[in-house]
Design a protein around this motif. Sequence first.
Motif, PDB file in Angstrom:
ATOM      1  N   ARG A   7      -4.923   8.630  17.887  1.00  0.00           N
ATOM      2  CA  ARG A   7      -3.855   9.132  18.621  1.00  0.00           C
ATOM      3  C   ARG A   7      -4.474   8.914  20.217  1.00  0.00           C
ATOM      4  O   ARG A   7      -3.799   9.133  20.931  1.00  0.00           O
ATOM      5  CB  ARG A   7      -2.383  10.065  18.297  1.00  0.00           C
ATOM      6  CG  ARG A   7      -1.705   9.506  17.384  1.00  0.00           C
ATOM      7  CD  ARG A   7      -0.862   9.806  17.316  1.00  0.00           C
ATOM      8  NE  ARG A   7       0.834   9.002  16.077  1.00  0.00           N
ATOM      9  CZ  ARG A   7       1.529   8.631  16.332  1.00  0.00           C
ATOM     10  NH1 ARG A   7       1.356   8.181  17.579  1.00  0.00           N
ATOM     11  NH2 ARG A   7       2.267   8.076  15.471  1.00  0.00           N
ATOM     12  N   VAL A  50       0.903  -1.793  19.298  1.00  0.00           N
ATOM     13  CA  VAL A  50       1.277  -1.361  20.535  1.00  0.00           C
ATOM     14  C   VAL A  50       2.971  -1.499  19.742  1.00  0.00           C
ATOM     15  O   VAL A  50       2.811  -2.620  19.242  1.00  0.00           O
ATOM     16  CB  VAL A  50       1.101  -1.441  22.200  1.00  0.00           C
ATOM     17  CG1 VAL A  50       0.329  -0.893  22.222  1.00  0.00           C
ATOM     18  CG2 VAL A  50       1.027  -3.425  22.083  1.00  0.00           C
ATOM     19  N   ARG A  67      -3.237   4.307  18.133  1.00  0.00           N
ATOM     20  CA  ARG A  67      -1.656   3.748  18.493  1.00  0.00           C
ATOM     21  C   ARG A  67      -1.735   5.472  20.314  1.00  0.00           C
ATOM     22  O   ARG A  67      -1.394   6.365  19.824  1.00  0.00           O
ATOM     23  CB  ARG A  67      -0.892   4.469  17.845  1.00  0.00           C
ATOM     24  CG  ARG A  67       0.015   3.318  16.728  1.00  0.00           C
ATOM     25  CD  ARG A  67       1.397   3.112  17.872  1.00  0.00           C
ATOM     26  NE  ARG A  67       1.321   2.250  16.551  1.00  0.00           N
ATOM     27  CZ  ARG A  67       2.563   1.311  17.177  1.00  0.00           C
ATOM     28  NH1 ARG A  67       2.941   1.511  18.067  1.00  0.00           N
ATOM     29  NH2 ARG A  67       2.634  -0.050  15.716  1.00  0.00           N
TER      30      ARG A  67
END
Length: 237
Positions: free
Chosen positions: A5, A185, A235
């Motif tokens: 992340r 996404v 992500r």
Amino acid sequence: MPLLRTLDEIIAVVTTATAITTATAVTAPTDAGPRPHSPAAASRADGPARTIIGITGSPGTGKTTFAEALVARLNTPVSRAQLVSMDGFHLPQARLVELGRRDRMGAPDTLDVDGFVHLLRRLRSTDGPVTAPGFDRETEEATPGTVQIDPDRRILVVEGNYLLHDRAGWKRVAPLLNLSLFVGVDRSLHLARLVARHERYGKSATDARAWALGPDEANARLIELTRARADHEIRLG
């Protein structure tokens, strides 16, 4: 699949893969060999210890922007990185017209997979400079010989839609990667990005949305099937 992340988490994973590649040199993989591109097998380089990091994902996910940021972070006084894009292997538009594929440009069979595989193999096996094609988004044509990868570029961030695709010759790509990262996404975000990109390069709002919901969406569904083959999913944000 581990989820990353932050850019710092991604840098740590890439650093590990690079260390393994540098520390060990063994025989390069064959096309028929087992899936070798996880960090545990990231050292399979024949000759120069280059690390090839694959960045993949659907159109409009921000792969190129992310890959550029990653290269900027990886460039240090002792380690040089470079971005290499699959886009330079789009077949010429005239050839796509001959083949009846121009209306779905961007699909797996509208790119020169043999040329792309040849480039990756050269990057893994030679100490000398290597040239690669670029891509002009305004004309939507490849620009042969416009990208030079010098010998000091030891980390190569390769960006493209079909790095983990397993049909029509693309299955030869994954074994040539030391690490693979899938950029994910939300669909609404990548759709908005695609429409904006198409408008930026000359399509009307109507045509831009039609292409994003047509050929781009068909390609995205195909690419999503490769998500589970990646070493990590990204992500960000």
